[in-house]
Design an enzyme around this catalytic site. Sequence first.
Site, PDB file in Angstrom:
ATOM      1  N   LYS A 145       0.882  -1.171   0.000  1.00 49.75           N
ATOM      2  CA  LYS A 145       0.000   0.000   0.000  1.00 49.75           C
ATOM      3  C   LYS A 145       0.909   1.208   0.000  1.00 49.75           C
ATOM      4  CE  LYS A 145      -3.050   2.915   2.660  1.00 49.75           C
ATOM      5  NZ  LYS A 145      -3.925   3.146   3.821  1.00 49.75           N
ATOM      6  N   ALA A 183      -9.603   5.835   3.347  1.00 47.37           N
ATOM      7  CA  ALA A 183      -9.452   7.001   4.237  1.00 47.37           C
ATOM      8  C   ALA A 183     -10.691   7.884   4.259  1.00 47.37           C
ATOM      9  CB  ALA A 183      -8.245   7.857   3.866  1.00 47.37           C
TER      10      ALA A 183
END
Lengths: 256, 70
Positions: A96, A183
């Site tokens: 990631k 997020a």
Amino acid sequence: MSALEIAGRSFDSRLIIGTGGFRSLDSMHDGVRASGAEMATVALRRVDPASRGSILEVLDDCGCFVLPNTAGCFTARDAVTTAKLAREALETDWVKLEVIGDDKTLLPDPSELLDAAEELVAAGFTVLPYTSDDPILARRLEDAGCAAVMPLGSPIGSGMGIANPYNLRLILESARVPVILDAGIGTASDAALAMEAGCDAVLLASAVSRAQDPAAMAAAMRKAVEAGYAARHAGRIPRRLYGEASSPVEGVAELT
Amino acid sequence: MTVTVTLNGEPRELPAGATVADAVEAVGAPADGRGVAAAVDGEVVPRSTWASHALTPDDRVEVLQAVQGG
């Protein structure tokens, strides 16, 4: 719910969980279990001799595929080195990719991110970049060979949900790789909205790990992702300005 | 004889001839090395060469492990 396919790997869960923010490994274990997630992120930090327990053993026990991140990197150079260290530590070429522009907003640095993505793809990594919600940047990352794109809903840990659904829609319209909302999720409805919008998966950490009851919130997120996915594929009714009766308009009695 | 390196940000004296494997042990990393990686002066040192990579004075050694995050 059909399986999520990323770079030839298949996941039955469309919820990916970040392990940051849990108060303890026990709390993390309960949260990850309740989320049903099959992929979980970890960070790399200096060895702390005082730390107890093994996060990797806990994630093994939960049956999770481990996705290392490059959190804390501000330059492409540091992110690339961190990804290579993670490959050594965890024997995975998945990463990631996070390259942050400043530590107040935690928003990605677009040019450093793209540079790092290009370099890591060339080095054989399976790159999942955490990106802003800019459709052009998402396309550039996809063109660079990223296995997915992971636009933010809003800044990391803000819990502000999907701040710009229009931009997300533009990304979803043109993407040819999985789009993972990463997020900004605050509560279950945010995750459901992301899936209803057409995202392939949702990645969240703080919304669960910092909730008052992480395991209960993890269970809620699991249902929200499943419900959002199901609703997306069920074909919702169009929005209308005016009402449309659901009871028959014929055969109404004359009573006065 | 010792060699002084910067190990995870702190000056550290190790026996002369110390290797990356010794540095990994010195910071208290898990013995099996699972989830651990090491870099010297910003370059990754593969696990297969930890025991043969000798440290030289002023090397910046980072020994990292997987932790909760992201």
